[in-house]
Design a protein around this motif. Structure first.
Motif, PDB file in Angstrom:
ATOM      1  N   UNK A  38      16.111  29.492   2.226  1.00  0.00           N
ATOM      2  CA  UNK A  38      14.647  29.436   2.278  1.00  0.00           C
ATOM      3  C   UNK A  38      14.037  29.708   0.914  1.00  0.00           C
ATOM      4  N   UNK A  39      14.484  30.792   0.286  1.00  0.00           N
ATOM      5  CA  UNK A  39      13.909  31.220  -0.992  1.00  0.00           C
ATOM      6  C   UNK A  39      14.816  30.822  -2.142  1.00  0.00           C
ATOM      7  N   UNK A  40      14.296  29.967  -3.011  1.00  0.00           N
ATOM      8  CA  UNK A  40      15.056  29.520  -4.171  1.00  0.00           C
ATOM      9  C   UNK A  40      14.538  30.202  -5.428  1.00  0.00           C
ATOM     10  N   UNK A  41      15.208  29.971  -6.520  1.00  0.00           N
ATOM     11  CA  UNK A  41      14.886  30.604  -7.808  1.00  0.00           C
ATOM     12  C   UNK A  41      13.421  30.374  -8.199  1.00  0.00           C
ATOM     13  N   UNK A  42      12.833  31.366  -8.822  1.00  0.00           N
ATOM     14  CA  UNK A  42      11.477  31.245  -9.339  1.00  0.00           C
ATOM     15  C   UNK A  42      10.404  31.210  -8.267  1.00  0.00           C
ATOM     16  N   UNK A  43      10.715  31.697  -7.072  1.00  0.00           N
ATOM     17  CA  UNK A  43       9.730  31.708  -5.995  1.00  0.00           C
ATOM     18  C   UNK A  43       9.591  30.381  -5.272  1.00  0.00           C
ATOM     19  N   UNK A  44      10.418  29.401  -5.640  1.00  0.00           N
ATOM     20  CA  UNK A  44      10.366  28.091  -4.990  1.00  0.00           C
ATOM     21  C   UNK A  44      10.858  28.204  -3.549  1.00  0.00           C
ATOM     22  N   UNK A  45      10.220  27.479  -2.647  1.00  0.00           N
ATOM     23  CA  UNK A  45      10.623  27.419  -1.237  1.00  0.00           C
ATOM     24  C   UNK A  45      11.275  26.072  -0.966  1.00  0.00           C
ATOM     25  N   UNK A  46      12.108  26.013   0.052  1.00  0.00           N
ATOM     26  CA  UNK A  46      12.841  24.785   0.361  1.00  0.00           C
ATOM     27  C   UNK A  46      12.094  23.839   1.310  1.00  0.00           C
ATOM     28  N   UNK A  47      10.794  24.046   1.512  1.00  0.00           N
ATOM     29  CA  UNK A  47      10.043  23.218   2.470  1.00  0.00           C
ATOM     30  C   UNK A  47      10.077  21.724   2.145  1.00  0.00           C
ATOM     31  N   UNK A  48       9.925  21.289   0.878  1.00  0.00           N
ATOM     32  CA  UNK A  48       9.990  19.843   0.610  1.00  0.00           C
ATOM     33  C   UNK A  48      11.351  19.234   0.970  1.00  0.00           C
ATOM     34  N   UNK A  49      12.400  20.029   0.816  1.00  0.00           N
ATOM     35  CA  UNK A  49      13.739  19.564   1.186  1.00  0.00           C
ATOM     36  C   UNK A  49      13.814  19.414   2.698  1.00  0.00           C
ATOM     37  N   UNK A  50      13.300  20.398   3.416  1.00  0.00           N
ATOM     38  CA  UNK A  50      13.270  20.328   4.877  1.00  0.00           C
ATOM     39  C   UNK A  50      12.476  19.115   5.342  1.00  0.00           C
ATOM     40  N   UNK A  51      11.351  18.849   4.708  1.00  0.00           N
ATOM     41  CA  UNK A  51      10.543  17.683   5.074  1.00  0.00           C
ATOM     42  C   UNK A  51      11.316  16.386   4.857  1.00  0.00           C
ATOM     43  N   UNK A  52      12.027  16.287   3.726  1.00  0.00           N
ATOM     44  CA  UNK A  52      12.795  15.071   3.421  1.00  0.00           C
ATOM     45  C   UNK A  52      13.928  14.863   4.412  1.00  0.00           C
ATOM     46  N   UNK A  53      14.611  15.939   4.785  1.00  0.00           N
ATOM     47  CA  UNK A  53      15.684  15.841   5.778  1.00  0.00           C
ATOM     48  C   UNK A  53      15.128  15.455   7.140  1.00  0.00           C
ATOM     49  N   UNK A  54      14.041  16.096   7.547  1.00  0.00           N
ATOM     50  CA  UNK A  54      13.431  15.798   8.844  1.00  0.00           C
ATOM     51  C   UNK A  54      12.977  14.344   8.915  1.00  0.00           C
ATOM     52  N   UNK A  55      12.443  13.817   7.821  1.00  0.00           N
ATOM     53  CA  UNK A  55      11.981  12.424   7.792  1.00  0.00           C
ATOM     54  C   UNK A  55      13.139  11.451   8.002  1.00  0.00           C
ATOM     55  N   UNK A  56      14.354  11.882   7.684  1.00  0.00           N
ATOM     56  CA  UNK A  56      15.540  11.036   7.849  1.00  0.00           C
ATOM     57  C   UNK A  56      16.350  11.423   9.086  1.00  0.00           C
ATOM     58  N   UNK A  57      15.807  12.300   9.907  1.00  0.00           N
ATOM     59  CA  UNK A  57      16.485  12.777  11.121  1.00  0.00           C
ATOM     60  C   UNK A  57      17.842  13.405  10.823  1.00  0.00           C
ATOM     61  N   UNK A  58      17.920  14.117   9.700  1.00  0.00           N
ATOM     62  CA  UNK A  58      19.142  14.847   9.338  1.00  0.00           C
ATOM     63  C   UNK A  58      18.935  16.297   9.747  1.00  0.00           C
ATOM     64  N   UNK A  59      19.762  16.808  10.655  1.00  0.00           N
ATOM     65  CA  UNK A  59      19.581  18.194  11.100  1.00  0.00           C
ATOM     66  C   UNK A  59      19.911  19.194   9.997  1.00  0.00           C
TER      67      UNK A  59
END
Length: 116
Positions: free
Chosen positions: A55-76
């Motif tokens: 969830x929490x990446x370096x520099x305060x970055x969150x993984x939400x855009x990655x989750x959105x990209x995976x969800x858009x491709x139906x990748x669990x």
């Protein structure tokens, strides 16, 4: 056939441990990303069956855009987190969680849940 797993983890030692777990569990490791910028091209390339997202990446970055990209491709995917919802966006609130600290059993069960 082995499940092809993308790892998103910014701590190198933890990433290596997860890669070892995947090997022992007979899953294929298709890549490790430590940021949104390195994860999105891997998703674009394809060949991913599922993902484990810190969830929490370096520099305060969150993984939400990655989750959105995976969800858009139906990748669990599963969120790796040491806490609760950590402000997880509504569209991802129902996604499974993999608690820290990681265990091989926990990773195996999380991947089984994604395959179901």
């Amino acid at each position: 056939m082995a499940t092809r797993v993308l790892l998103v983890e910014d701590e190198p030692l933890i990433a290596m441990m997860l890669e070892d777990f995947l090997d022992v569990l007979d899953h294929a490791h298709v890549g490790t990303a430590d940021s949104v910028a390195t994860a999105l091209p891997l998703i674009e390339e394809g060949g991913i069956d599922c993902a484990i997202l810190d969830v929490n990446l370096r520099g305060g970055e969150k993984s939400w855009p990655i989750a959105d990209a995976l969800a858009a491709r139906d990748i669990p995917f599963v969120f790796a987190t040491g806490g609760g919802d950590e402000g997880i966006a509504d569209q991802h609130r129902e996604r499974p969680r993999l608690g820290k600290p990681f265990t091989m059993d926990g990773v195996g069960k999380a991947l089984e849940q994604l395959a179901a």
